[in-house]
Design a protein around this motif. Structure first.
Motif, mmCIF file in Angstrom:
data_model
loop_
_atom_site.group_PDB
_atom_site.id
_atom_site.type_symbol
_atom_site.label_atom_id
_atom_site.label_comp_id
_atom_site.label_asym_id
_atom_site.label_seq_id
_atom_site.Cartn_x
_atom_site.Cartn_y
_atom_site.Cartn_z
ATOM 1 N N CYS A 1 -23.405 -2.923 0.673
ATOM 2 C CA CYS A 1 -22.198 -2.140 0.326
ATOM 3 C C CYS A 1 -22.662 -1.051 -0.631
ATOM 4 O O CYS A 1 -23.453 -1.323 -1.671
ATOM 5 C CB CYS A 1 -21.187 -2.799 -0.251
ATOM 6 S SG CYS A 1 -20.383 -3.802 1.161
ATOM 7 N N LEU A 2 -22.221 0.116 -0.528
ATOM 8 C CA LEU A 2 -22.679 1.421 -1.685
ATOM 9 C C LEU A 2 -21.480 1.373 -2.473
ATOM 10 O O LEU A 2 -20.304 1.940 -1.842
ATOM 11 C CB LEU A 2 -23.055 2.596 -0.714
ATOM 12 C CG LEU A 2 -23.228 3.782 -1.920
ATOM 13 C CD1 LEU A 2 -24.351 3.495 -2.987
ATOM 14 C CD2 LEU A 2 -23.580 4.804 -1.128
ATOM 15 N N GLY A 3 -21.330 0.954 -3.709
ATOM 16 C CA GLY A 3 -19.922 1.288 -4.419
ATOM 17 C C GLY A 3 -20.125 2.656 -5.056
ATOM 18 O O GLY A 3 -21.086 3.359 -5.099
ATOM 19 N N PRO B 1 -28.963 6.724 5.468
ATOM 20 C CA PRO B 1 -28.123 6.546 4.200
ATOM 21 C C PRO B 1 -26.795 5.964 4.640
ATOM 22 O O PRO B 1 -26.306 6.283 5.842
ATOM 23 C CB PRO B 1 -28.345 7.882 3.527
ATOM 24 C CG PRO B 1 -28.291 8.650 4.748
ATOM 25 C CD PRO B 1 -29.177 8.195 5.829
ATOM 26 N N ILE B 2 -26.312 5.228 3.550
ATOM 27 C CA ILE B 2 -24.804 4.897 3.786
ATOM 28 C C ILE B 2 -24.035 5.603 2.765
ATOM 29 O O ILE B 2 -24.454 6.077 1.892
ATOM 30 C CB ILE B 2 -24.663 3.222 3.748
ATOM 31 C CG1 ILE B 2 -25.071 2.761 2.280
ATOM 32 C CG2 ILE B 2 -25.361 2.453 4.827
ATOM 33 C CD1 ILE B 2 -24.776 1.274 2.106
ATOM 34 N N GLN B 3 -22.758 5.733 3.193
ATOM 35 C CA GLN B 3 -21.994 6.422 2.153
ATOM 36 C C GLN B 3 -20.926 5.459 1.473
ATOM 37 O O GLN B 3 -20.965 4.295 1.653
ATOM 38 C CB GLN B 3 -20.809 7.002 2.940
ATOM 39 C CG GLN B 3 -21.279 8.529 4.007
ATOM 40 C CD GLN B 3 -22.333 9.118 3.144
ATOM 41 O OE1 GLN B 3 -21.656 9.739 2.118
ATOM 42 N NE2 GLN B 3 -23.185 9.468 3.839
ATOM 43 N N PRO B 4 -20.621 5.984 0.039
ATOM 44 C CA PRO B 4 -19.973 4.972 -0.685
ATOM 45 C C PRO B 4 -18.610 4.258 0.160
ATOM 46 O O PRO B 4 -17.781 5.243 0.750
ATOM 47 C CB PRO B 4 -19.281 5.973 -1.829
ATOM 48 C CG PRO B 4 -20.337 7.080 -1.868
ATOM 49 C CD PRO B 4 -20.606 7.057 -0.253
ATOM 50 N N GLY B 5 -18.396 3.013 -0.136
ATOM 51 C CA GLY B 5 -17.401 2.155 0.720
ATOM 52 C C GLY B 5 -17.905 1.591 1.791
ATOM 53 O O GLY B 5 -17.361 0.814 2.471
ATOM 54 N N LEU C 1 -14.091 1.655 -4.006
ATOM 55 C CA LEU C 1 -14.654 0.285 -4.401
ATOM 56 C C LEU C 1 -13.925 -0.810 -3.671
ATOM 57 O O LEU C 1 -14.403 -1.641 -2.981
ATOM 58 C CB LEU C 1 -14.323 0.039 -5.843
ATOM 59 C CG LEU C 1 -14.829 -1.160 -6.353
ATOM 60 C CD1 LEU C 1 -16.298 -1.474 -6.257
ATOM 61 C CD2 LEU C 1 -14.480 -1.410 -8.261
ATOM 62 N N SER C 2 -12.744 -0.533 -3.358
ATOM 63 C CA SER C 2 -11.833 -1.431 -2.519
ATOM 64 C C SER C 2 -12.452 -1.395 -1.172
ATOM 65 O O SER C 2 -12.597 -2.399 -0.469
ATOM 66 C CB SER C 2 -10.346 -0.969 -2.652
ATOM 67 O OG SER C 2 -9.637 -1.749 -1.820
ATOM 68 N N ALA C 3 -12.731 -0.608 -0.671
ATOM 69 C CA ALA C 3 -13.416 -0.325 0.873
ATOM 70 C C ALA C 3 -14.625 -0.936 0.937
ATOM 71 O O ALA C 3 -15.026 -1.653 2.009
ATOM 72 C CB ALA C 3 -13.764 1.158 1.090
#
Length: 628
Positions: free
Chosen positions: A84-86, A62-66, A99-101
Motif C-alpha cells: 500500500c502507498l500511504g 507505480p501505484i497511487q496513494p491509497g 490513508l483510509s483507502a
C-alpha cells in the motif's frame, strides 16, 4: 498483546516486527510508489522476503496513494505481501481519505483472495510524516467499518514498532469500539425536523458543502464573557456517530421516511471539518464557538447534539469559573449531582466545572469517566443513624482517619466540641482533616469554630463550608474574612441558577460557495467561514476582530482545525487538566474588570473586519434581490 472482538473479527495489537508474523496469511508493506526496497517497513520487508519480491513488484509499479496490490511473500513466513502507498502528510490530499483507502483496499484484496488474517504496520507514520495518533484513529475506524463486509478475513493485527506506538493503539482501539456503540445508541437524539430536512436534501440532490456556525447572540446581563466547553464531547460524537439496526428499524415505522432514505442512514458517517475555540477559551457575543464544514445533510443532522452539549458545558464551565474566582484560591468541590437536571448533565457538568477551575467532584461516575478527583464527607443521616454524634464521629474516623466530619447535625458548635473531644480521646492517632458546616450563619459559625479548634491546639483542622452557596455568597464570605478553607457548591452551580440558558444558535452561513444569512432584526447571522483574531498589549488581551477565514489580521487566531474528514486531529487531543490550565492562562489575560462578578462598566471590544462587513452586505443584497 491486546485482543478485542468486533462483530466476527478478532483485532489484535502487538509490539513487534512486521516481518516476524508467521501466523498471519498476509503482511502489509508500507510501500513507496515504485514498490522498491527502501528504508523503514519497506526495506525490512524486502530484506526478509529476498530479491524475488522486488522482481515481482516491478510490473505492478507505480501505484497511487491509497492503492493496494499483492505479491507472493517469498522468504517471509506468510502467504502474501499486500503493498500500500500511504499519503505523504501535507502533500497528498485528502490525506485522511487516502490513508483510509490503504487499509480498506488491503482488506478487500485479502478478502477477494480468501486470506484469513492480515497484519498491518502503522502506514504513513514514518518518513511520510502522518501524526501517529491521527493515523491510528483512521486505521482503527477503517478496519471497524469494513468488519461487516469481511467473511474470509477473520483476524486483523496492528504490528507496532515501539512501546509508545503500541500504547496509543491499545488505548484507542477499545475506546473507539466503546464510543461507536455508545453513540449508535444516541443516534436518534435529534429533533425530528433534522431528519425530515435531511431526507429532503437528498431528494433534491442538495449535497454541496455547507458551513454552519455555532455562536451565542447576546451575552446574559450577568456575564462579562463565556468560557468555551464541550468540544471534546462533540468530536467524539462526530467521529463515532452511526445508526444501528434498532435506530433504522424505528425510523422505518415512521410514515415520514422512505425506505431509500433509511438505507442511506445505514452508511451515514460524518465526513466534514470542524474549526473551534479550544476548550477553556473566553469568548463573547457573535464570536463563533465552532464552525462545521461538510455536505449539507451532515451539517444539518448534527445540530441538536452540538447545541445541546456545547450549551450545557459552556453554561456550567462559565458558572464554575465565577465560583472559583469568588473563592480566591480556596478549594471548590462540585456537590451538584443530586439536583442537576439529569444524569448526562451531571456527568458532563462535572467535566465542565473542572475546566472552569474546580478541584474535585462528589460525582463518582464523572471521576471515573474523566479522571477528576472525587471528594466527599458524610451526610446528616449517618450521624442521625447513630446513638450520638460523638459515636458517629468515632465510627467514621476508624474507617476514614483523614476525613472531614459534618459538624452541624445538632448545632455547629456542639459538633465542633465533639470533634475536640474525639481529638483528646485519640491523641496522636487523631488525623481528621477538617469539619464541614452546612447551615447557619457561616461567617459567625466559622469564626467560632476556628477559635474553638485553635484553642484546642487543632490549628491543622480545616473548615469546609457548604449549603446553598453560589459565587455571590462566597464573595460575601470572603469579604467578611470568614476563616473557611474550601467550599462545596451544589445546586446553584449545577443548574446555573442566575443564568439557566444561553442565546445559542447553530446557523447556516454558507452553501455551495455562497454566503447565507438570516434577515432578522432579532439576531445577526454573520455570513461565511470566519476567524477571530484576539489582540493583546503586553500580557493583556484588549480586543477581538471577527474576520473572514482567509484573512490574516493582527492578533492570534482563536479558531483552530480540530477535525478533518470526520477524524479528530492532533490539535484536539487535549487532556482535561490541560484544558483547565489553558482556561486559567487565558482568563489571566483578560482585563481585570471582566473577571468581577458584577457587570463591567465597559464591555470587551469585539469588531467585525471591513472585509467581513463587505461580504455580509453583499450576501444580504444578493438574497434580497433573489428573494422574489
Amino acid at each position: 498483546m491486546l485482543v478485542v472482538h468486533y462483530k466476527h473479527l478478532q483485532i489484535e495489537c502487538v509490539q513487534g516486527d512486521i516481518t516476524r508474523q508467521p501466523d498471519m496469511d498476509a503482511v502489509v508493506n508500507a510501500a513507496n510508489a515504485e514498490l522498491l526496497p527502501g528504508g523503514g517497513v519497506a526495506g525490512a520487508i524486502h530484506r526478509a522476503a529476498g530479491p524475488r519480491l522486488a522482481e515481482a513488484c516491478q510490473p505492478l509499479a507505480p501505484i497511487q496513494p491509497g492503492q493496494a496490490v499483492m505479491t507472493p511473500a517469498f522468504n517471509l513466513p506468510n502467504r502474501a505481501v499486500i503493498h500500500c502507498l500511504g499519503p505523504i502528510y501535507g502533500v497528498d490530499t485528502p490525506a485522511e481519505t487516502l490513508l483510509s483507502a490503504c487499509y480498506r483496499n488491503a482488506l478487500r484484496l485479502a478478502e477477494k483472495e480468501g486470506l484469513t488474517s492480515v497484519a498491518f504496520p502503522a502506514i504513513s507514520t514514518g518518513i511520510f510524516g502522518y501524526p501517529f495518533s491521527e493515523a491510528a484513529r483512521i486505521a482503527i475506524h477503517t478496519v471497524l467499518n469494513e468488519a461487516e463486509q469481511l467473511s474470509a478475513v477473520q483476524r486483523v493485527r496492528f504490528v507496532l514498532f515501539g512501546q509508545n506506538d503500541y500504547q496509543i493503539y491499545a488505548q484507542l482501539l477499545p475506546e473507539i469500539i466503546h464510543l461507536r456503540e455508545e453513540y449508535a445508541r444516541q443516534a436518534l437524539f435529534t429533533d425530528l425536523y433534522e431528519l425530515t430536512m435531511m431526507q429532503a436534501y437528498y431528494a433534491e440532490d442538495m449535497l454541496d458543502q455547507a458551513v454552519f456556525t455555532l455562536s451565542v447572540g447576546r451575552l446574559p446581563q450577568e456575564r462579562n464573557f463565556l468560557l468555551a466547553a464541550g468540544l471534546s464531547t462533540v468530536l467524539d460524537y462526530l467521529e463515532n456517530l452511526r445508526f444501528d439496526q434498532a435506530a433504522l428499524d424505528y425510523l422505518s415505522t415512521l410514515p415520514l421516511f422512505k425506505p431509500e432514505f433509511v438505507e442511506i442512514l445505514r452508511n451515514f458517517r460524518f465526513t466534514g471539518e470542524v474549526y473551534a475555540l479550544p476548550e477553556g477559551t473566553p469568548f463573547f457575543a457573535d464570536e463563533p464557538i465552532l464552525e462545521v464544514v461538510a455536505p449539507l445533510p451532515e451539517c444539518q443532522f448534527i445540530e441538536t447534539y452540538l447545541m445541546n452539549q456545547i450549551h450545557i458545558q459552556t453554561l456550567l464551565a462559565t458558572k464554575a469559573q465565577r465560583v472559583v474566582q469568588a473563592a480566591g484560591g480556596r478549594a471548590v468541590v462540585d456537590f451538584g449531582a443530586r439536583r442537576i437536571h439529569g444524569v448526562d448533565a451531571a456527568v458532563k457538568g462535572a467535566r465542565a466545572f473542572f475546566i472552569g477551575g474546580i478541584n474535585a467532584t462528589s460525582n463518582v461516575l464523572a471521576g471515573r469517566e474523566y479522571g477528576i478527583a472525587v471528594s466527599g464527607t458524610m451526610a446528616h443521616s449517618y450521624v442521625q443513624a447513630h446513638a450520638s454524634e460523638l459515636e458517629a464521629f468515632r465510627a467514621f474516623t476508624q474507617l476514614y482517619p483523614k476525613t472531614f466530619l459534618l459538624a452541624d447535625t445538632y448545632g455547629s458548635l456542639k459538633g465542633v466540641q465533639h470533634v475536640i473531644e474525639l481529638a483528646h480521646e485519640l491523641g496522636s492517632d487523631f488525623q481528621v482533616a477538617g469539619i464541614r458546616i452546612d447551615s447557619g450563619d457561616l461567617v459567625v459559625l466559622s469564626r467560632q469554630a476556628r477559635q474553638m479548634l485553635d484553642d484546642a491546639g487543632l490549628q491543622q483542622v480545616q473548615i469546609f463550608a457548604s449549603g446553598g452557596l453560589d459565587e455571590y455568597k462566597i464573595q460575601k464570605l470572603m469579604a467578611a474574612g470568614a476563616p473557611i478553607d474550601g467550599f462545596g457548591v451544589g445546586t446553584a452551580m449545577g443548574v446555573s441558577s442566575d443564568v439557566p440558558s444561553l442565546d445559542i444558535a447553530y446557523k447556516l452561513t454558507e452553501y455551495a460557495g455562497r454566503g447565507r444569512v438570516k434577515l432578522s432584526p432579532v439576531r445577526t447571522v454573520i455570513a461565511g467561514r470566519k476567524q477571530v483574531f484576539r489582540q493583546a498589549q503586553g500580557s493583556q488581551d484588549v480586543g477581538d476582530t471577527i474576520a473572514r477565514a482567509e484573512e490574516s489580521l493582527p492578533g492570534r487566531p482563536l479558531l483552530v482545525p480540530v477535525m478533518r474528514g470526520g477524524y479528530s486531529l492532533q490539535a484536539a487531543e487535549v487532556s482535561l487538566p490541560q484544558a483547565q490550565a489553558y482556561a486559567r492562562e487565558q482568563l489571566a489575560r483578560l482585563p481585570q474588570a471582566l473577571l468581577a462578578l458584577e457587570k463591567a462598566a465597559e464591555p470587551y471590544p469585539v469588531m467585525i473586519s471591513p472585509a467581513l462587513q463587505e461580504y455580509q452586505q453583499e450576501t444580504q443584497q444578493h438574497l434580497e434581490e433573489n428573494d422574489d
